[in-house]
Design a protein around this motif. Structure first.
Motif, PDB file in Angstrom:
ATOM      1  N   UNK A 114     -36.382   8.089 -88.854  1.00  0.00           N
ATOM      2  CA  UNK A 114     -36.032   9.512 -88.124  1.00  0.00           C
ATOM      3  C   UNK A 114     -34.457   9.335 -87.818  1.00  0.00           C
ATOM      4  N   UNK A 115     -33.922   8.457 -88.732  1.00  0.00           N
ATOM      5  CA  UNK A 115     -32.195   8.382 -88.509  1.00  0.00           C
ATOM      6  C   UNK A 115     -31.316   9.404 -89.040  1.00  0.00           C
ATOM      7  N   UNK A 116     -32.180  10.612 -90.026  1.00  0.00           N
ATOM      8  CA  UNK A 116     -31.308  11.646 -90.204  1.00  0.00           C
ATOM      9  C   UNK A 116     -31.512  12.755 -89.355  1.00  0.00           C
ATOM     10  N   UNK A 117     -32.023  12.710 -88.443  1.00  0.00           N
ATOM     11  CA  UNK A 117     -32.353  14.175 -87.475  1.00  0.00           C
ATOM     12  C   UNK A 117     -31.403  13.920 -86.216  1.00  0.00           C
ATOM     13  N   UNK A 118     -31.073  14.851 -85.621  1.00  0.00           N
ATOM     14  CA  UNK A 118     -30.121  14.981 -84.435  1.00  0.00           C
ATOM     15  C   UNK A 118     -31.025  14.662 -83.133  1.00  0.00           C
ATOM     16  N   UNK A 119     -30.153  14.324 -82.370  1.00  0.00           N
ATOM     17  CA  UNK A 119     -30.816  14.062 -80.743  1.00  0.00           C
ATOM     18  C   UNK A 119     -31.592  15.336 -80.444  1.00  0.00           C
ATOM     19  N   UNK A 120     -31.199  16.532 -80.792  1.00  0.00           N
ATOM     20  CA  UNK A 120     -32.162  17.843 -80.209  1.00  0.00           C
ATOM     21  C   UNK A 120     -33.162  17.838 -81.252  1.00  0.00           C
ATOM     22  N   UNK A 121     -33.063  17.608 -82.454  1.00  0.00           N
ATOM     23  CA  UNK A 121     -33.940  17.617 -83.176  1.00  0.00           C
ATOM     24  C   UNK A 121     -35.394  16.663 -82.766  1.00  0.00           C
ATOM     25  N   UNK A 122     -34.916  15.279 -82.494  1.00  0.00           N
ATOM     26  CA  UNK A 122     -35.715  14.480 -81.978  1.00  0.00           C
ATOM     27  C   UNK A 122     -36.512  15.054 -80.768  1.00  0.00           C
ATOM     28  N   UNK A 123     -35.689  15.757 -80.017  1.00  0.00           N
ATOM     29  CA  UNK A 123     -36.513  16.063 -78.828  1.00  0.00           C
ATOM     30  C   UNK A 123     -37.601  17.258 -79.203  1.00  0.00           C
ATOM     31  N   UNK A 124     -37.186  18.026 -79.943  1.00  0.00           N
ATOM     32  CA  UNK A 124     -37.956  19.321 -80.683  1.00  0.00           C
ATOM     33  C   UNK A 124     -39.336  18.407 -81.258  1.00  0.00           C
ATOM     34  N   UNK A 125     -39.011  17.617 -82.157  1.00  0.00           N
ATOM     35  CA  UNK A 125     -40.103  16.920 -82.688  1.00  0.00           C
ATOM     36  C   UNK A 125     -41.026  16.322 -82.060  1.00  0.00           C
ATOM     37  N   UNK A 139     -41.631  24.944 -75.993  1.00  0.00           N
ATOM     38  CA  UNK A 139     -40.570  24.127 -76.278  1.00  0.00           C
ATOM     39  C   UNK A 139     -39.429  24.645 -75.742  1.00  0.00           C
ATOM     40  N   UNK A 140     -38.926  25.941 -76.116  1.00  0.00           N
ATOM     41  CA  UNK A 140     -38.061  26.929 -75.733  1.00  0.00           C
ATOM     42  C   UNK A 140     -37.611  26.710 -74.182  1.00  0.00           C
ATOM     43  N   UNK A 141     -38.743  26.829 -73.448  1.00  0.00           N
ATOM     44  CA  UNK A 141     -38.648  26.861 -72.037  1.00  0.00           C
ATOM     45  C   UNK A 141     -38.395  25.456 -71.485  1.00  0.00           C
ATOM     46  N   UNK A 142     -39.038  24.428 -72.075  1.00  0.00           N
ATOM     47  CA  UNK A 142     -38.995  23.018 -71.804  1.00  0.00           C
ATOM     48  C   UNK A 142     -37.555  22.396 -71.903  1.00  0.00           C
ATOM     49  N   UNK A 143     -36.960  22.927 -73.047  1.00  0.00           N
ATOM     50  CA  UNK A 143     -35.670  22.422 -73.239  1.00  0.00           C
ATOM     51  C   UNK A 143     -34.502  23.568 -72.973  1.00  0.00           C
TER      52      UNK A 143
END
Length: 104
Positions: free
Chosen positions: A35-46, A58-62
């Motif tokens: 998962x090294x190529x994804x951003x911190x936010x993409x990691x949270x979404x994933x 997800x939108x509400x949670x983040x």
């Protein structure tokens, strides 16, 4: 009464020891997903996709817009080699972001 294996094998060929199913071997654990190529936010979404949340949840949670969540989810398949949302869930598990015991 005891019967010889050779007699049983001839009478019931599908029950002979030579036709016994092979013992089951456990499937190896999947290799950890990179998962090294994804951003911190993409990691949270994933992670939240892996937990089964919808885009609006997800939108509400983040505290993001649904459009922003869709943008992140739209970029993840290319970065992770995933074909669809189901494969993103698999990537979340393989990447260690979600475990079977995780709840919402």
């Amino acid at each position: 009464m005891v019967a010889a294996i050779s007699v049983v094998s001839r009478l019931f060929p599908d029950r002979s020891p030579s036709n016994a199913p092979a013992p089951r071997t456990p499937h190896p654990a999947p290799a950890a997903r990179d998962l090294s190529d994804i951003t911190r936010r993409e990691r949270e979404v994933l992670t939240l996709v892996g937990r089964g949340m919808s885009n609006s949840e997800i939108a509400e949670h983040l505290h993001l817009t649904v459009g922003t969540v869709k943008t992140h989810i739209g970029r993840l398949p290319a970065k992770l080699g995933a074909r669809d949302r189901a494969q993103l869930v698999i990537a979340a598990y393989e990447g260690g972001l979600v475990t079977v015991t995780d709840g919402r």
